[in-house]
Scaffold this motif. Structure first.
Motif, short mmCIF file in Angstrom:
data_model
loop_
_atom_site.label_atom_id
_atom_site.label_comp_id
_atom_site.label_asym_id
_atom_site.label_seq_id
_atom_site.Cartn_x
_atom_site.Cartn_y
_atom_site.Cartn_z
N PRO A 243 40.56 44.12 36.07
CA PRO A 243 39.35 43.77 36.99
C PRO A 243 38.34 44.15 36.52
O PRO A 243 37.42 43.62 35.91
CB PRO A 243 39.76 44.92 38.26
CG PRO A 243 40.56 45.57 38.77
CD PRO A 243 41.84 44.72 37.00
N ASP A 244 38.43 45.17 34.51
CA ASP A 244 37.28 45.25 33.61
C ASP A 244 37.69 44.11 33.26
O ASP A 244 36.31 44.16 32.59
CB ASP A 244 37.81 46.41 33.35
CG ASP A 244 38.80 46.78 32.42
OD1 ASP A 244 40.07 46.60 33.21
OD2 ASP A 244 38.96 46.78 31.09
N ILE A 245 38.47 43.10 32.72
CA ILE A 245 37.91 41.87 31.80
C ILE A 245 37.47 41.64 33.07
O ILE A 245 36.76 40.46 32.27
CB ILE A 245 39.83 42.04 31.35
CG1 ILE A 245 40.02 43.26 30.81
CG2 ILE A 245 39.40 40.70 30.82
CD1 ILE A 245 41.82 42.87 29.62
N VAL A 246 37.89 40.73 34.46
CA VAL A 246 36.89 40.75 35.11
C VAL A 246 35.78 40.26 35.23
O VAL A 246 34.21 39.51 34.69
CB VAL A 246 37.44 39.82 36.38
CG1 VAL A 246 36.61 38.81 37.30
CG2 VAL A 246 39.11 39.28 36.81
N GLU B 234 34.62 32.66 38.92
CA GLU B 234 35.30 32.60 39.93
C GLU B 234 36.85 32.98 39.79
O GLU B 234 37.27 32.54 38.65
CB GLU B 234 35.71 31.12 41.08
CG GLU B 234 37.08 30.67 41.82
CD GLU B 234 36.81 29.36 42.03
OE1 GLU B 234 36.32 28.31 42.10
OE2 GLU B 234 37.77 29.31 43.19
N ALA B 235 36.99 34.18 40.33
CA ALA B 235 38.39 35.01 39.51
C ALA B 235 39.13 34.37 41.21
O ALA B 235 39.41 34.02 41.36
CB ALA B 235 38.55 36.70 40.17
N ASN B 236 40.52 34.76 40.65
CA ASN B 236 41.50 35.32 41.45
C ASN B 236 42.40 36.18 41.99
O ASN B 236 43.36 36.82 42.27
CB ASN B 236 42.76 34.15 41.03
CG ASN B 236 43.97 33.54 41.92
OD1 ASN B 236 44.00 34.76 43.43
ND2 ASN B 236 45.08 32.64 41.44
N PRO B 237 41.94 37.24 42.60
CA PRO B 237 42.35 39.01 42.37
C PRO B 237 43.12 38.55 43.75
O PRO B 237 44.11 39.77 43.38
CB PRO B 237 40.75 39.52 43.34
CG PRO B 237 39.59 38.61 43.96
CD PRO B 237 39.73 37.05 42.99
N LEU B 238 43.24 37.67 44.28
CA LEU B 238 44.58 37.91 45.67
C LEU B 238 45.92 37.56 44.71
O LEU B 238 46.98 37.39 44.80
CB LEU B 238 44.22 37.65 46.50
CG LEU B 238 43.13 38.06 47.78
CD1 LEU B 238 42.96 37.83 48.56
CD2 LEU B 238 43.74 39.54 47.77
#
Ligand code: 8YV
Length: 334
Positions: A14-17, A27-31
């Motif tokens: 998460p910190d690199i996102v 746009e990320a894909n956290p799931l």
């Protein structure tokens, strides 16, 4: 000025996102959804960059459907998920993540070799199943690793790391085979001697595969090659699935034509050939050779640095096709 738009195709730290979000519209894909090719194309609509992790296929079809895309940054040293020729033809930069995983991955190659040759997984399973009642002289007696002959196929950075460990840490005689021979000084540093592949397969007590997957390495080790190996030998594959014919390997292990194997990569992974799953003399791990927290963070940060360097200075750190940065007519980045 609006920020470049990027897609992070899988869940990452998460910190690199957050770091990327300071530079880009992300746009990320956290799931950690696994997208089909069509879904990936839909997500890439209007994006100039994509952070990939090695499993996302970037080919002509995707490139044609995503005309805004300018860079694909892989969080992996291997890049067989990229059709680099198609990317270059369309002026799309590819980057990978070399160096930061070399020593960690070489460590794991040795872990798999030790586990397979010394029958560690097999012994642990026996113990956990409550079958250990008494000691016996030949219980899980395996093959010697120190002082034996190690054959390495694929002598890039990771292969050289394995050679150094074998020669200097385990007192092994190290043979290697590679598309091209190393410079003599590098051979001396690695303590390794160049031989042709058949000689390596015949002479080695343990064979370590660190080759990338390309059309030329498809089933590089099949029934004929396995037949050259010693019946006491171990085969370890930390390179790529498809370099070994897994069905032929399972048959050789089942019939005792080689003693043991350690595999971190598989044809068609995450599926694993059922014949391998049924065998006791093979150690199977789910593509984790680079998986330490520090190394996976370094890989993710290198992919992020490639995106930032490319968009902010036209200077990616580890470009695979740098000609697109300077080629005739410039790039999509010009
Ligand atoms: C990656 C690898 O974790 O870097 C590579 O080429 O094989 C691994 O370190 C893997 O590719 C992720 O898919």
């Amino acid at each position: 000025m609006s920020k470049p738009r990027i897609l992070i195709a899988r869940a990452i730290f998460p910190d690199i996102v957050e770091r990327l979000a300071r530079h880009f519209d992300v746009e990320a894909n956290p799931l950690d959804a696994i997208w089909t090719g069509t879904e990936l194309i839909a997500r890439l609509h209007g994006k100039q960059g994509v952070f990939t992790t090695g499993g996302e296929r970037i080919d002509e079809g995707l490139l044609a459907a995503c005309p805004d895309l300018r860079i694909c940054a892989n969080m992996a040293v291997g890049y067989n998920n990229f059709d680099l020729a198609a990317m270059t033809a369309r002026g799309v930069l590819g980057t990978n993540a070399p160096d930061v995983l070399t020593e960690t991955t070489a460590d794991f190659g040795f872990a798999l070799l030790m586990a397979a040759a010394r029958r560690i997984s097999e012994g642990e399973r026996f113990l956990r199943e409550g079958l250990w009642r008494r000691w016996s002289y030949d219980m899980f007696a395996g093959a010697e690793v120190h002082g034996s002959t190690l054959g390495i196929i694929g002598m890039g950075r990771i292969g050289q790391g394995i050679a150094r460990r074998g020669a200097h840490g385990f007192g092994m005689r190290v043979l290697y085979h590679n598309r091209s021979r190393l410079a003599p000084a590098r051979e001396a540093e690695c303590g390794a001697r160049y031989v042709d592949q058949n000689e390596l397969l015949r002479s080695a007590d343990h064979v370590m595969l660190v080759a990338p997957y390309t059309p030329a390495t498809h089933h590089l080790i099949g029934a004929a090659e396995l037949a050259l190996m010693k019946p006491t030998a171990t085969l370890v594959n930390i390179g790529r699935g498809g370099v070994v014919d897994d069905a032929a390997l399972a048959a050789a292990l089942r019939e005792g034509r080689i003693a043991a194997a350690g595999l971190d990569v598989f044809e068609g992974e995450p599926r694993v050939h059922p014949d391998l799953l049924a065998l006791r003399n093979v150690v199977l791990t789910p593509h984790i050779a680079s998986a330490t927290v520090a190394t996976r963070r370094a890989m993710a940060n290198l992919a992020a640095d490639n995106l930032i360097g490319f968009f902010e200075r036209n200077e990616p750190l580890t470009p695979l096709n740098p000609e697109v940065l300077t080629g005739p007519g410039g790039t999509r980045n010009s």
